[in-house]
Design a protein around this motif. Structure first.
Motif, mmCIF file in Angstrom:
data_model
loop_
_atom_site.group_PDB
_atom_site.id
_atom_site.type_symbol
_atom_site.label_atom_id
_atom_site.label_comp_id
_atom_site.label_asym_id
_atom_site.label_seq_id
_atom_site.Cartn_x
_atom_site.Cartn_y
_atom_site.Cartn_z
ATOM 1 N N VAL A 236 -3.340 -1.326 4.589
ATOM 2 C CA VAL A 236 -1.912 -1.126 4.362
ATOM 3 C C VAL A 236 -1.156 -1.052 5.679
ATOM 4 C CG1 VAL A 236 -0.185 0.398 3.290
ATOM 5 C CG2 VAL A 236 -2.405 0.085 2.211
ATOM 6 N N SER A 237 -1.843 -0.729 6.771
ATOM 7 C CA SER A 237 -1.181 -0.533 8.060
ATOM 8 C C SER A 237 -0.831 -1.864 8.706
ATOM 9 C CB SER A 237 -2.079 0.281 8.997
ATOM 10 O OG SER A 237 -3.273 -0.419 9.279
ATOM 11 N N GLY A 238 -0.077 -1.774 9.801
ATOM 12 C CA GLY A 238 0.306 -2.970 10.539
ATOM 13 C C GLY A 238 1.536 -3.647 9.970
ATOM 14 N N GLY A 239 1.748 -4.890 10.378
ATOM 15 C CA GLY A 239 2.933 -5.627 9.968
ATOM 16 C C GLY A 239 3.004 -5.888 8.479
ATOM 17 N N GLY A 240 1.846 -6.155 7.854
ATOM 18 C CA GLY A 240 1.824 -6.325 6.407
ATOM 19 C C GLY A 240 1.208 -7.622 5.920
ATOM 20 N N SER A 241 0.889 -8.561 6.800
ATOM 21 C CA SER A 241 0.335 -9.847 6.347
ATOM 22 C C SER A 241 -1.018 -9.665 5.664
ATOM 23 C CB SER A 241 0.205 -10.813 7.528
ATOM 24 O OG SER A 241 -0.578 -10.253 8.572
ATOM 25 N N THR A 242 -1.856 -8.775 6.199
ATOM 26 C CA THR A 242 -3.166 -8.520 5.582
ATOM 27 C C THR A 242 -3.005 -7.957 4.183
ATOM 28 O OG1 THR A 242 -4.129 -8.063 7.760
ATOM 29 C CG2 THR A 242 -5.352 -7.296 5.847
ATOM 30 N N LEU A 243 -2.043 -7.051 4.019
ATOM 31 C CA LEU A 243 -1.791 -6.448 2.708
ATOM 32 C C LEU A 243 -1.307 -7.497 1.711
ATOM 33 C CD1 LEU A 243 -1.531 -3.912 0.916
ATOM 34 C CD2 LEU A 243 0.787 -3.649 1.805
ATOM 35 N N VAL A 244 -0.418 -8.368 2.130
ATOM 36 C CA VAL A 244 0.104 -9.412 1.238
ATOM 37 C C VAL A 244 -1.031 -10.288 0.723
ATOM 38 C CG1 VAL A 244 1.566 -11.477 1.112
ATOM 39 C CG2 VAL A 244 2.394 -9.434 2.280
ATOM 40 N N LEU A 245 -1.907 -10.724 1.621
ATOM 41 C CA LEU A 245 -3.025 -11.576 1.219
ATOM 42 C C LEU A 245 -3.996 -10.827 0.310
ATOM 43 C CD1 LEU A 245 -3.696 -13.323 4.656
ATOM 44 C CD2 LEU A 245 -2.594 -14.304 2.642
ATOM 45 N N MET A 246 -4.187 -9.534 0.566
ATOM 46 C CA MET A 246 -5.076 -8.735 -0.275
ATOM 47 C C MET A 246 -4.514 -8.599 -1.695
ATOM 48 S SD MET A 246 -6.317 -4.770 0.207
ATOM 49 C CE MET A 246 -4.743 -4.116 -0.398
#
Length: 464
Positions: A236-246
Motif C-alpha cells: 500500500v505504501s509508496g506512490g501507488g503503482s504497485t497497489l493499482v496492479l495488485m
C-alpha cells in the motif's frame, strides 16, 4: 519485513527514517523552492512569477525527492521529475545564454522530458505542458516539448524496458449497455475529486494553525507513520503503482478496498501537507483506481455488471479522477492510455472523464496545481517597480473578453495592451478595437507586477 521479527532492525529503520526526515527538513529550510510536487514552481516560473537559481534547486530537489520517495511516503516521482527536468533545462539555457521566449521553451521541454521519463508517456507529457502549464497550444512549445519527451522516453525505455508503467491484462471492451453505469461512476469520482482537492489544498494551512508544536515535528510525522504501514501492508505504501496492479490482479473485497482508500487518502494528504519533496500525480491515480474498483465491485455484487469488466473500471477511473482534480482532461485520457499500453478503453475513458470533469466544474473546482501556485504566491506582495516585462496571451472562445471592445474591458492596473496578433497581422489597438477569439494579446507591465497581471489576465482570456 525484517523489522516485523527483529527489534534491532525496527530501531535501525526508525533511526534511518528520522535521519531522512531531518535531512529533508533542512533541505526545505535552506531552499523553499524544492517543497512539494514542483509542478506549481515550474508553472510559476514559466508565467514569470517565480525564479530561482537552478543548480541548488536541482541538487536539493533530487536528494529530497529520493529520500522521501524511497522512505515509502505516499508521494509520486512524477512531480520531482518534472521540476528536475525543467530546472536542468533552465541550467542549459543559462549556459547557452538563452533568454526570454527561448529560455521558457527550453524549460517547457525539460518539464515534458521529466514527466516522460517518469511514466514512459511522451504524448501525454507534451500535452500536460500545453494543457496544464500554458493552457494553450503554442506551435513553438509543443514541437520542442514533444521532441524532448520522445528523446527522454527513448533513453528511459532503453534502460528500464518498454513495459508500460501500469500494464494490465484485460481482454474486453466495455459494452454500450454498461455506459449508464459509467455516468454514475463519473459523478462518484467527481464528488470524491472535490474532496481530495479540498483536503490537499488546505492541509498545510491546518498545520500552520497548530501553534503549540514546532514545524519540524510535522516533517518527521509522515516518516514515522509510514514504518508500521510498510511493516504490515507494504504494497500500500509508496506512490501507488504497485497497489493499482495488485488490485487489478486480485480483485479484493469491498471492505479491503475501503481500507486501502481511507489509508491512502489520509496519509497522502499528510505526506504532501508537510511540504516534503514528492508529487501527487501517481497518488491521485491510485486513489482513482481504488474508487473505480469499489464502484465496480458494488455493481458486480448486485449482478449489474459481469466481473470481467473489473479491470476496465479501474483504468477509466484513474483518468476521470485525475482529470476532475487537475482540470486536464486531454492529458488524463492520453496519460492513462499510454501508461496502460492499450487504446481499447479510449471511448469509455473519454466518456467517464468528461462526466467527472463536468461534475467538478459544477462544484466550482479549480485546477489543483493552479491553487497550489496561488498558495505559494499569496505571501508575496506584488510591486509596481522593476523593468519592463511583456506577456503574451491567447484569447479563448467564449471567454469574458471575446467579442468586446478594448474600452469595455477592465484591464489589470499598470499595464498596456501594446498590440494584437490576428492571423498574420499585427493590430495597434484603440478603444474601439474588438477583441476576437484566437487573438494573441501582447501585454506590457513592470517586471515585479507580472504575477498579478498573469492571474488577472488568465481570468479574462480563458474559460476558467
Amino acid at each position: 519485513m525484517y523489522a516485523n521479527h527483529n527489534f534491532l532492525s525496527l530501531i535501525l529503520l526508525i533511526a534511518i527514517n528520522l535521519l531522512f526526515a531531518i535531512i529533508t527538513y533542512q533541505l526545505i529550510l535552506s531552499n523553499s523552492d524544492i517543497k512539494g510536487s514542483g509542478i506549481p514552481q515550474v508553472e510559476g516560473q514559466l508565467a514569470g512569477e517565480i525564479d530561482y537559481k537552478w543548480l541548488p534547486v536541482f541538487i536539493k530537489k533530487f536528494i529530497g525527492g529520493v529520500l522521501s520517495i524511497s522512505s515509502g511516503l505516499f508521494l509520486g516521482r512524477e512531480g520531482p521529475s518534472i521540476q528536475l527536468g525543467a530546472t536542468l533545462a533552465q541550467g542549459i539555457a543559462k549556459i547557452t545564454h538563452k533568454i526570454g521566449v527561448d529560455r521558457k521553451i527550453m524549460i517547457s521541454g525539460g518539464a515534458a522530458a521529466g514527466l516522460s521519463a517518469a511514466f514512459n508517456a511522451p504524448i501525454a507529457s507534451t500535452l500536460f505542458v500545453l494543457e496544464e502549464i500554458y493552457h494553450n497550444f503554442s506551435t513553438l512549445v509543443w514541437t520542442v516539448a514533444l521532441s524532448a519527451a520522445v528523446a527522454s522516453n527513448f533513453v528511459s525505455t532503453a534502460i528500464f524496458g518498454k513495459t508500460p508503467v501500469l500494464h494490465m491484462q484485460y481482454f474486453h471492451v466495455i459494452p454500450l449497455h454498461i455506459y449508464p453505469y459509467l455516468i454514475g461512476l463519473g459523478i462518484f469520482l467527481g464528488l470524491f475529486g472535490k474532496m481530495y482537492e479540498f483536503f490537499t489544498i488546505n492541509i498545510s494551512k491546518w498545520y500552520a494553525k497548530i501553534k503549540f508544536l514546532p514545524q519540524w515535528i510535522f516533517s518527521i510525522i509522515p516518516f514515522l507513520l509510514v514504518i508500521p504501514i510498510e511493516m504490515f501492508v507494504p504494497k500500500v505504501s509508496g506512490g501507488g503503482s504497485t497497489l493499482v496492479l495488485m488490485i487489478a490482479k486480485q480483485s479484493p473485497l469491498i471492505s479491503i478496498l475501503l481500507f486501502y482508500f481511507v489509508l491512502r487518502f489520509i496519509f497522502s494528504t499528510i505526506s504532501y501537507g508537510t511540504g516534503t519533496p514528492g508529487g501527487i500525480f501517481l497518488p491521485m491515480l491510485s486513489l482513482g483506481a481504488i474508487l473505480g474498483a469499489l464502484y465496480a465491485k458494488a455493481l458486480i455484487n448486485f449482478n449489474l455488471m459481469p466481473s470481467y469488466l473489473f479491470v476496465n473500471f479501474i483504468i477509466v477511473s484513474m483518468s476521470a479522477y485525475f482529470a476532475c482534480i487537475s482540470k486536464s482532461p486531454f492529458t488524463a485520457i492520453l496519460l492513462i492510455t499510454e501508461m496502460v499500453g492499450s487504446l481499447q478503453n479510449l471511448m469509455a475513458l473519454s466518456f467517464v472523464t468528461l462526466v467527472a470533469y463536468v461534475v467538478s466544474d459544477l462544484m466550482n473546482s479549480k485546477p489543483i496545481y493552479d491553487e497550489m501556485l496561488n498558495n505559494l504566491l499569496s505571501p508575496q506582495k506584488q510591486s509596481n517597480l522593476g523593468g519592463l516585462f511583456t506577456i503574451n496571451y491567447s484569447v479563448f472562445v467564449g471567454c469574458k473578453i471575446d467579442g468586446k471592445m478594448v474600452k469595455e474591458i477592465t484591464w489589470p492596473k499598470d499595464t498596456i495592451l501594446s498590440s494584437i496578433g490576428r492571423n498574420d497581422e499585427k493590430i495597434i489597438p484603440n478603444g474601439s478595437t474588438v477583441i476576437k477569439a484566437g487573438d494573441n494579446l501582447k501585454i506590457s507591465t513592470n517586471y515585479n507586477n507580472r504575477g498579478y497581471v498573469h492571474y488577472f489576465m488568465d481570468k479574462l482570456v480563458t474559460n476558467s
